[in-house]
Design a protein around this motif. Structure first.
Motif: not given
Lengths: 496, 98
Positions: A98, A331-335, A337
């Motif tokens: 990130f 797990g959708v916008r950052y970082g 998944r």
């Protein structure tokens, strides 16, 4: 140039102004020191290019006579503070890779005042821990060793363990840190340095990875009380982007250190005398009382009757807030998944199972439990009520005293791997520090002595809300009396 | 008090964290230990005590309801595990009737 890394921030600012050395020289000395101390694992990411670029700009400002308050001073940035263009992980796999596109207010404030970032300091995962053993990027090693020759690797404390170890090892002059239950002060005590948790609302929380929002408090770590005052003055200040940031002027904390405590009333809370407290901790506390008496302060006995309920209160409120704050890691916008997960729900739960460490999972689940239907009143509301009683204890105590003196932690640094068998054992590390978080009031840890094993111990001074000046004033007197000059062993050898 | 398997599974679902079958007992024991420890708060008389949520009595400030930020979709999407044409991509969420 190894001696440059042994200067205090205050001394280095004088040296820079006098052109005894340049900001680039000072920064380069620290970059080399960081490289030579990688066995401590104090940094998750080193940023020497950024540091040198910033140092060059500092030198230009010194040359132009436009130096800022911390121009050219190298610092380590706890990897909980979001940094524009530099990976920020909170020491968790779930944030691996990130790279924020914005800067936390506190680190921006430091940059605006000319400070130079050496890198992102290791920590307990999501700032949850007292040993820096819950980082997904490996344990941080305390530069101090026991004098028994066992050479056991000790914890630096936590959660700001990388920050504290780096300051103690003289590979940075200061560091950012955060304190939710003791995460500045306990590592300061374990590493033989000073650190202040200011009043809640003094420093903006904007851009800092959230753990427990009603408790999280950013603050500095450095080797002296005055260096803490200098760092805090730059870090603090009103920020419209944090609705709990106070719209108050930032005092000149360093000038509050008058060295004079004559006539001040220092409270000694009887409830902090724990059964089974190590004799050395009790002795150090007695010594602190004697120093303040000699300096002309009056010692008064006070009572904080709800002290024993502080940790259980904290371990309802902090996990509850954490379970809510950490819901964002999906797990959708950052970082991270998960690559498994056949549908959205599975993707969420697998992502979080893979990304979070054990202690983080434990706290998120405790939080989910105490907030769940049927338990909310019995746990969460109950804890918020006890929190008010804890605050009222302090308000009552401050009717008869100006500041409170206690030990910082119930032991010296312990070995890596100790206290891991039972989560509650680890939680007890914060027994002396957590009340100040629940009450939102400022508290500093000052290195005050060594135990029989040659390990540092700290004393804590707790003040009234917004009265950091009193905390610095009393802390300065303790520091002066203690004359703490010991250094981690390996370090003195290297320097010699 | 000890959390049974059903409760542990419920808490894990609320927390949205998958746990392996073989970990249920360990997690149940750990959570039970912590809950039993915080249970001591029940000794404290909190009748007529208001819950404390805001420790420094800062009145939450209001500002004008106007746009102060934005127009940075590229920054917002920069860290997305998967994105396309200005959107976050997630696994299919429309359930099929069987």
């Amino acid at each position: 140039m190894s001696e440059l890394t042994h200067l205090t921030i205050d001394e280095a600012l004088t040296g820079l102004k006098n052109k005894d050395f340049t900001a680039v020289e000072l920064t380069q000395a620290h970059i080399s020191a960081v490289e030579n101390a990688r066995t401590l694992n104090a940094f998750i990411v080193e940023t020497p290019e950024i540091a040198l670029k910033q140092a060059k700009e500092s030198d230009k400002r010194y040359a132009a006579g436009e130096a800022r308050p911390l121009d050219g001073i190298p610092f380590a940035n706890k990897d909980l503070f979001c940094t524009d263009g530099v990976q920020t992980t909170a020491a968790s796999k779930i944030l691996e890779g990130f790279v924020p596109r914005y800067e936390s207010t506190v680190s921006q404030n430091l940059f605006n005042d000319g400070a130079v970032m050496l890198g992102k300091a290791n920590l307990d995962q999501f700032a949850m821990g007292s040993s820096n053993t819950s980082s997904a990027y490996g344990n941080v090693v305390n530069p101090w060793k026991r004098s028994d020759g066992s050479n056991a690797e000790l914890v630096p404390g936590g959660s700001s363990g990388g920050s504290a170890a780096a300051v103690a090892a003289r590979i940075t002059m200061g560091a950012t840190a955060t304190d939710t239950g003791g995460s500045i002060r306990q590592p300061a005590a374990f590493c033989g340095i000073a650190g202040i948790k200011p009043t809640y609302g003094r420093c903006s929380r904007w851009g800092i990875v959230a753990f427990a929002s009603s408790l999280d408090t950013p603050g500095p770590l450095a080797r002296t009380v005055k260096d803490n005052a200098l760092l805090l003055a730059s870090m603090a200040g009103h920020d419209p982007k944090d609705s709990t940031s106070a719209n108050r002027d930032v005092p000149d904390f360093a000038s509050a250190m008058t060295g004079d405590v004559k006539g001040l009333k220092i409270g000694i809370p009887k409830e902090f005398k724990l059964d089974g407290m190590p004799e050395e901790i009790e002795k150090l506390w007695e010594q602190g009382i004697a120093w303040l008496k000699e300096a002309g302060a009056e010692i008064v006995d006070i009572s904080l009757p709800h002290t024993k309920y502080a940790l259980p209160t904290y371990y309802i409120i902090a996990p509850a807030e954490a379970s809510s704050n950490l819901a964002r890691y999906d797990g959708v916008r950052y970082g991270h998944r998960s690559s498994e997960g056949a549908n959205l729900d599975e993707m969420y739960s697998k992502t979080r199972a893979e990304g979070f460490g054990d202690e983080v999972k434990r706290r998120v689940m405790i939080g989910a439990y105490v907030l769940s239907a049927g338990y909310y009143d019995a746990y969460y509301i109950k804890a918020q009520k006890v929190r008010r009683l804890i605050l009222q204890d302090f308000e009552k105590a401050y009717e008869t005293c100006d500041a409170i003196l206690t030990p910082t932690a119930p032991s010296a640094a312990f070995a890596i791997g100790e206290n891991e068998d039972d989560p509650i054992k680890m939680y007890l590390n914060d027994v002396f520090t957590v009340t100040a978080n629940l009450a939102g009031i400022p508290a500093i840890s000052v290195p005050a002595g060594l135990d029989a094993q040659g390990l540092p111990l700290g004393l804590q001074i707790i003040g009234k809300a917004w009265d950091e000046e009193m905390v610095f004033r009393v802390g300065g007197v303790i520091e002066e009396a203690a004359q703490f000059s010991a250094m981690p062993k390996g370090l003195t050898q290297k320097a010699a | 008090m000890s959390l049974d398997e059903k409760t542990v599974r419920k808490v894990a679902r609320l927390a949205n964290i998958e746990i392996a079958d073989e970990d249920i007992e360990r997690i149940g024991t750990e959570l039970s230990g912590i809950l039993a420890w915080v249970e001591q708060l029940s000794e404290v008389d909190t009748d007529n005590v208001e819950p404390l949520a805001n420790v420094v009595n800062i009145e939450l400030p209001l500002r004008k309801d106007e746009v102060t930020d934005g127009d940075c979709a590229d920054k917002v999407l920069a860290n997305a595990p998967e994105e396309t044409q200005g959107f976050f991509v997630v696994p299919k969420i429309v359930e099929q009737e069987s």
